[in-house]
Design a protein around this motif. Sequence first.
Motif, short mmCIF file in Angstrom:
data_model
loop_
_atom_site.label_atom_id
_atom_site.label_comp_id
_atom_site.label_asym_id
_atom_site.label_seq_id
_atom_site.Cartn_x
_atom_site.Cartn_y
_atom_site.Cartn_z
N LEU A 75 0.83 -1.22 0.00
CA LEU A 75 0.00 0.00 0.00
C LEU A 75 0.86 1.26 0.00
CD1 LEU A 75 -2.91 -0.93 2.46
CD2 LEU A 75 -3.12 -0.33 0.03
N SER A 76 1.97 1.24 0.74
CA SER A 76 2.79 2.44 0.83
C SER A 76 3.76 2.57 -0.34
CB SER A 76 3.55 2.46 2.16
OG SER A 76 4.49 1.41 2.19
N SER A 77 3.80 1.56 -1.22
CA SER A 77 4.74 1.60 -2.35
C SER A 77 4.14 2.30 -3.57
CB SER A 77 5.13 0.17 -2.75
OG SER A 77 4.07 -0.44 -3.48
N GLY A 78 2.93 2.83 -3.43
CA GLY A 78 2.33 3.50 -4.58
C GLY A 78 1.45 2.59 -5.41
N MET A 79 1.00 1.49 -4.81
CA MET A 79 0.12 0.55 -5.49
C MET A 79 -1.12 1.25 -6.06
SD MET A 79 -2.22 -2.29 -3.52
CE MET A 79 -3.62 -3.08 -4.33
N THR A 80 -1.72 2.14 -5.26
CA THR A 80 -2.96 2.79 -5.68
C THR A 80 -2.74 3.69 -6.89
OG1 THR A 80 -3.70 2.73 -3.39
CG2 THR A 80 -4.89 4.19 -4.87
N THR A 81 -1.68 4.49 -6.85
CA THR A 81 -1.37 5.37 -7.98
C THR A 81 -1.10 4.56 -9.24
OG1 THR A 81 -0.36 6.87 -6.40
CG2 THR A 81 0.11 7.27 -8.73
N GLY A 82 -0.32 3.50 -9.10
CA GLY A 82 -0.01 2.66 -10.25
C GLY A 82 -1.28 2.04 -10.85
N LEU A 83 -2.17 1.61 -9.97
CA LEU A 83 -3.41 0.99 -10.44
C LEU A 83 -4.28 2.03 -11.15
CD1 LEU A 83 -4.46 -1.88 -10.27
CD2 LEU A 83 -5.69 -1.28 -8.18
N GLU A 84 -4.35 3.24 -10.59
CA GLU A 84 -5.14 4.30 -11.25
C GLU A 84 -4.59 4.58 -12.65
OE1 GLU A 84 -4.96 7.35 -8.26
OE2 GLU A 84 -7.03 6.97 -7.60
N GLU A 85 -3.27 4.61 -12.77
CA GLU A 85 -2.66 4.86 -14.09
C GLU A 85 -2.98 3.73 -15.07
OE1 GLU A 85 1.18 7.35 -12.28
OE2 GLU A 85 1.48 5.40 -13.25
N SER A 86 -2.85 2.49 -14.58
CA SER A 86 -3.16 1.35 -15.45
C SER A 86 -4.62 1.39 -15.89
CB SER A 86 -2.89 0.03 -14.72
OG SER A 86 -1.52 -0.18 -14.52
N TYR A 87 -5.50 1.68 -14.96
CA TYR A 87 -6.93 1.66 -15.28
C TYR A 87 -7.32 2.80 -16.22
CZ TYR A 87 -7.89 -2.03 -11.80
OH TYR A 87 -7.95 -3.21 -11.09
N ARG A 88 -6.65 3.96 -16.13
CA ARG A 88 -6.92 5.03 -17.09
C ARG A 88 -6.45 4.62 -18.48
NH1 ARG A 88 -6.68 10.96 -14.41
NH2 ARG A 88 -7.41 11.40 -16.51
N ALA A 89 -5.33 3.90 -18.53
CA ALA A 89 -4.86 3.39 -19.83
C ALA A 89 -5.84 2.34 -20.36
CB ALA A 89 -3.45 2.80 -19.68
N LEU A 90 -6.41 1.56 -19.45
CA LEU A 90 -7.42 0.57 -19.88
C LEU A 90 -8.68 1.28 -20.36
CD1 LEU A 90 -8.54 -2.26 -20.21
CD2 LEU A 90 -8.91 -2.39 -17.74
N ASP A 91 -9.10 2.36 -19.67
CA ASP A 91 -10.22 3.19 -20.16
C ASP A 91 -9.97 3.60 -21.61
OD1 ASP A 91 -11.76 3.36 -17.81
OD2 ASP A 91 -10.71 5.16 -17.08
N ALA A 92 -8.78 4.11 -21.87
CA ALA A 92 -8.46 4.62 -23.21
C ALA A 92 -8.53 3.49 -24.24
CB ALA A 92 -7.08 5.26 -23.20
N LEU A 93 -7.98 2.33 -23.87
CA LEU A 93 -8.00 1.18 -24.78
C LEU A 93 -9.45 0.78 -25.09
CD1 LEU A 93 -6.52 -1.21 -26.24
CD2 LEU A 93 -6.77 -2.47 -24.10
N LEU A 94 -10.28 0.70 -24.04
CA LEU A 94 -11.68 0.29 -24.24
C LEU A 94 -12.43 1.34 -25.07
CD1 LEU A 94 -12.32 -1.01 -20.59
CD2 LEU A 94 -12.14 -2.43 -22.66
N ALA A 95 -12.13 2.62 -24.84
CA ALA A 95 -12.81 3.69 -25.59
C ALA A 95 -12.41 3.70 -27.06
CB ALA A 95 -12.49 5.05 -24.95
N SER A 96 -11.20 3.18 -27.34
CA SER A 96 -10.70 3.18 -28.72
C SER A 96 -11.40 2.12 -29.55
CB SER A 96 -9.20 2.92 -28.72
OG SER A 96 -8.94 1.55 -28.48
N GLY A 97 -12.15 1.26 -28.89
CA GLY A 97 -12.85 0.19 -29.63
C GLY A 97 -11.93 -0.93 -30.06
N ALA A 98 -10.74 -0.99 -29.48
CA ALA A 98 -9.77 -2.03 -29.87
C ALA A 98 -10.29 -3.40 -29.49
CB ALA A 98 -8.42 -1.78 -29.20
#
Lengths: 162, 162
Positions: free
Chosen positions: B139-162
């Motif tokens: 939790l203190s290693s930045g897990m939450t920030t990393g996950l938010e970044e990954s999920y925003r990239a996943l949002d973009a991928l899903l929005a692109s219709g890929a």
Amino acid sequence: MSTSQVRPHPLSVTTPSDREVRTERVFNAPRERVWQAMTDPKLVAQWWGRGNRLVIERLEVERGGHWRFVEHTPDGVHGFEGRFREVSPPERLVQTFEWDGMPGYVVIETMTLEDLGDGRTRLVTTSLFHTTEERDGMLSSGMTTGLEESYRALDALLASGA
Amino acid sequence: MSTSQVRPHPLSVTTPSDREVRTERVFNAPRERVWQAMTDPKLVAQWWGRGNRLVIERLEVERGGHWRFVEHTPDGVHGFEGRFREVSPPERLVQTFEWDGMPGYVVIETMTLEDLGDGRTRLVTTSLFHTTEERDGMLSSGMTTGLEESYRALDALLASGA
């Protein structure tokens, strides 16, 4: 034939917490030899499989290294694997342990070798499970009998002077 | 540009027990598409690394299969790996997770995809650690920030219709 083969040292098995199993066993050999038998693939192949053919696919004894053994028993082929968390020769080894039959159920095994000062060595293992159910499943699966068989084979290897 | 990229759905992070972390996140895509993005190597490579180059060395999405990803960040190369315990498309995935930087520290990750019935999907993850210290370290290693970044990239991928 050495005394150890006739009457093996007893295996002590206890449960120090609700997710742990602890075992203790004495071997009639100096610590360096027991360490070698636990980490040299040619030696491991002679005792870990309890007389069954054991193929050592990987045994990278260093922090982060992987290990994978395949045991050929009369009932079938069983794969086991894991990774080394800590390697401190000839005293302490921490590794993960996983059986192919239950993939993703990972045990943390801590092994310490204590020099008893009289040419004998005490091996203490602690196995930490994610849940109590996983621990109890392992205990009821014949873990103790398997370990006793492996350790008697290790006794024989150490007595042979290999 | 989809709304999801401008204002992402919130990431909920809770600690339901002293060895667990639970997260919840909604995605604007049907469950089958989210499942595909999580299990198809070509798609995983586009979001898991948060914009960093990600090499998918193994991704065997089946019970007992292994996975291994290598992320190339500006600060260095980071390997991650694990094994699948349960694969139930398109609903549930249970796998182990281990970072090369802390080999032998194994997290059990359970991911469930809930069909919200309106073309959206809720992803719930539960991470089970062997100890509270390991959980708090993650939790203190930045897990939450990393996950938010990954999920925003996943949002973009899903929005692109890929």
